[in-house]
Design an enzyme around this catalytic site. Structure first.
Site: not given
Ligand SMILES: NC(=O)CC[C@H](N)C(=O)O
Ligand SMILES: O=P(O)(O)OC[C@H]1O[C@H](OP(=O)(O)OP(=O)(O)O)[C@H](O)[C@@H]1O
Ligand SMILES: [Mg+2]
Length: 504
Positions: A102-103
């Site tokens: 997540n991130g």
């Molecule tokens: N919002 C998020 O945590 C996305 C996780 C990762 N960057 C993706 O796009 O899959």
């Protein structure tokens, strides 16, 4: 802001992970995936769609084992329509690693080149998560030559990962036959916590609601920069792996992203929203005489606690003037502006008698692209409102976010480059009242004395990691904006599916 979960148990975990993902569905609606491990073998199913659509009975049966991970995705890197970018990701060496994230990594583009040129690792998608798993695999390979893998080696690898990757990350990984690893970025931008069931089962998840809803007691949050390694026997090892960790959680989690019944870094999301309503009330009182407001109406769903507290504070009735169609997902996290716009009217409908001839104060948690507020103000007028005032429990969103919220360009933000009066005119309200940035930080920050501050870049333009270059901004913005039309089309058809206008 995806939702992630990991479990280590003595019983099968497939149903448990499914249940936890349903509790995290508000964090990501675009794809879902589960991986389980039995002995050293991993079983995975992932696809685009919401949890209930992705997992059929046959898929669940094919997920045996007592350790597992799950993810619901809200894409903030790469392409929302690529099945390959759904999570978990897998690499076969060392040991065999599966990972959920997540991130958003702000240096993923540079790392991708570095991984190829120096580490000779090939990245096959545009996902930053694929970059992350390869950096972790590379660093684990350098320090770990033993079986079983020792906690010291795992923590040394995480320390090296912290040095290479930039941005925000809550991560859970399974290392085949070795255990479950969880770690959080050195600023704790994205949330991560863990808990235990009465049977000694351990669950790590983005939000405490996933633990509580599946019979686990919250033990604590993973600290910024900390890594937790739960070995194959269920023993928990933990260590601080970052050099200068500081807690700066994402303010937008408290404004909108998280469920109100979650507690993050010791802060009740519900209480944070009540406090934002309380301080917003002061600004309302100093802008509009309360005698000119007949009724306070929330824009469901996320604004409810703030609107309730605001109404109480200004001494006006709180009424439910909009009904939400519960079969349409959250509009803000849909990819593509066309789908977002269409879904506001599919999602919300006005109850005429709450509006007719009244001066209404509508309250939303935030105004980002202005999609919701513009439609809603219009709907309030069509329903016969006399005056339509609008208050936002968050301050104007003026700056792009690069840490896992999909608003990568300034130009898409309604408050960017506009005065509040210009935003009011665009939205068509008779008055527009925004929260104050410092007041918001104060009333949420007071709920957690250990806090060093917030990651509130979309409101104040200050990027907490301090290392986002102009090129990083440009690459992230370019990558996300280059897929608008494709996203709009696909999201429209998905919206139709969610609202039951097409059959599978
Ligand atoms: N919002 C998020 O945590 C996305 C996780 C990762 N960057 C993706 O796009 O899959
Ligand atoms: O200005 P905008 O770009 O429209 O974005 C802001 C709106 O989007 C979110 O609602 P959403 O429908 O996603 O979820 P909710 O039901 O949790 O309020 C948020 O609560 C605001 O209402
Ligand atoms: Mg909303």
């Amino acid at each position: 802001m995806c939702g992630i979960v990991g479990v280590i148990s003595k019983a099968p975990v497939n149903q448990l992970i499914y249940d936890a993902l349903l509790l995290l569905q508000h964090r990501g609606q675009d794809a879902a995936g589960i991986v389980t491990m039995q002995g050293n073998k991993c079983f995975m199913h992932k696809a685009r769609g919401m949890v209930r659509d992705v997992f059929r009975t046959r898929n669940m049966r094919a997920l045996p084992g007592t350790i597992g991970l799950g993810q619901v995705r809200y894409p903030t890197a790469g392409n929302a329509y690529s099945e390959e970018e759904a999570q978990p990701f897998y690499v076969n060496a060392p040991y065999g690693i599966v990972l959920v994230h997540n991130g958003n990594l702000t240096n993923a583009h540079a790392l991708k080149d570095e991984l190829f040129e120096i580490d000779r690792r090939h990245i096959n998608t545009e996902s930053d998560t694929e970059v992350l798993i390869n950096v972790l695999a590379h660093e684990l390979e350098r320090v770990a030559d033993a079986v079983p893998l020792t906690p010291d080696a795992v923590f040394a690898a995480v320390a090296a990962v912290h040095k290479r990757i930039k941005g925000s990350y809550g991560v859970i990984a399974l290392i085949a036959g070795q255990g479950l690893l969880a770690f959080r970025d050195p600023y704790g931008i994205r949330p991560l916590c863990f808990g235990e069931s009465e049977q000694g089962e351990i669950m790590v998840a983005s939000e405490s609601v996933a633990l509580e809803g599946t019979g686990h007691k919250l033990l604590r949050d993973v600290a910024p920069g900390e890594a937790i390694f739960i070995d194959i026997n269920g023993q928990i090892h933990s260590r601080q792996c970052a050099e200068n960790p500081q807690l700066h959680p994402c303010m937008f989690e408290f404004v909108y992203l998280a469920r109100p019944d979650s507690v993050m870094d010791g802060i009740s999301v519900y209480q944070a929203r009540l406090n934002m309503g309380e301080t917003l009330a002061q600004r309302v009182i100093s802008t509009i005489p309360p005698s000119e407001i007949d009724v306070v109406i929330p824009i469901p769903e996320s604004s409810r606690p703030s609107a309730m507290q605001l109404a109480h504070r200004i001494g006006k009735p709180y009424r439910e003037g909009f009904v939400k169609n519960r079969y349409v997902g959250r509009t803000f996290i849909m990819p593509g502006q066309g789908a977002r716009k269409k879904s506001v009217r599919q999602k919300l409908n006005a109850i005429g008698l709450e509006f007719k001839g009244r001066n209404v104060l509508l309250v939303d948690d935030s105004i980002v692209r202005g999609t919701t507020s513009k439609e809603i103000v219009q709907m309030a007028r069509e329903a016969g409102a006399n005056k339509v005032y609008l208050a936002s429990a968050a301050p104007p969103v003026r700056f792009p976010n690069v840490y896992g919220i999909d608003m990568p360009t300034k130009s898409e933000l309604i408050a960017h480059g506009r005065t509040i009066e210009e935003v009011r005119q665009y939205i068509g309200a008779d008055a527009l009242i925004y929260q104050d940035v410092d007041a918001m930080k104060r009333v949420v920050g007071v709920l957690c004395p250990q806090l060093r501050g917030f990651e509130a870049s979309c409101f104040d333009g200050s990027y907490i990691t301090g290392d986002v270059s102009a090129e990083d901004f440009a690459v992230i913005a370019q990558q996300r904006s280059s897929q608008g039309d494709e996203e709009d089309g696909a999201a429209r058809s998905r919206l139709a599916l969610q609202s039951g206008t097409e059959s599978t």
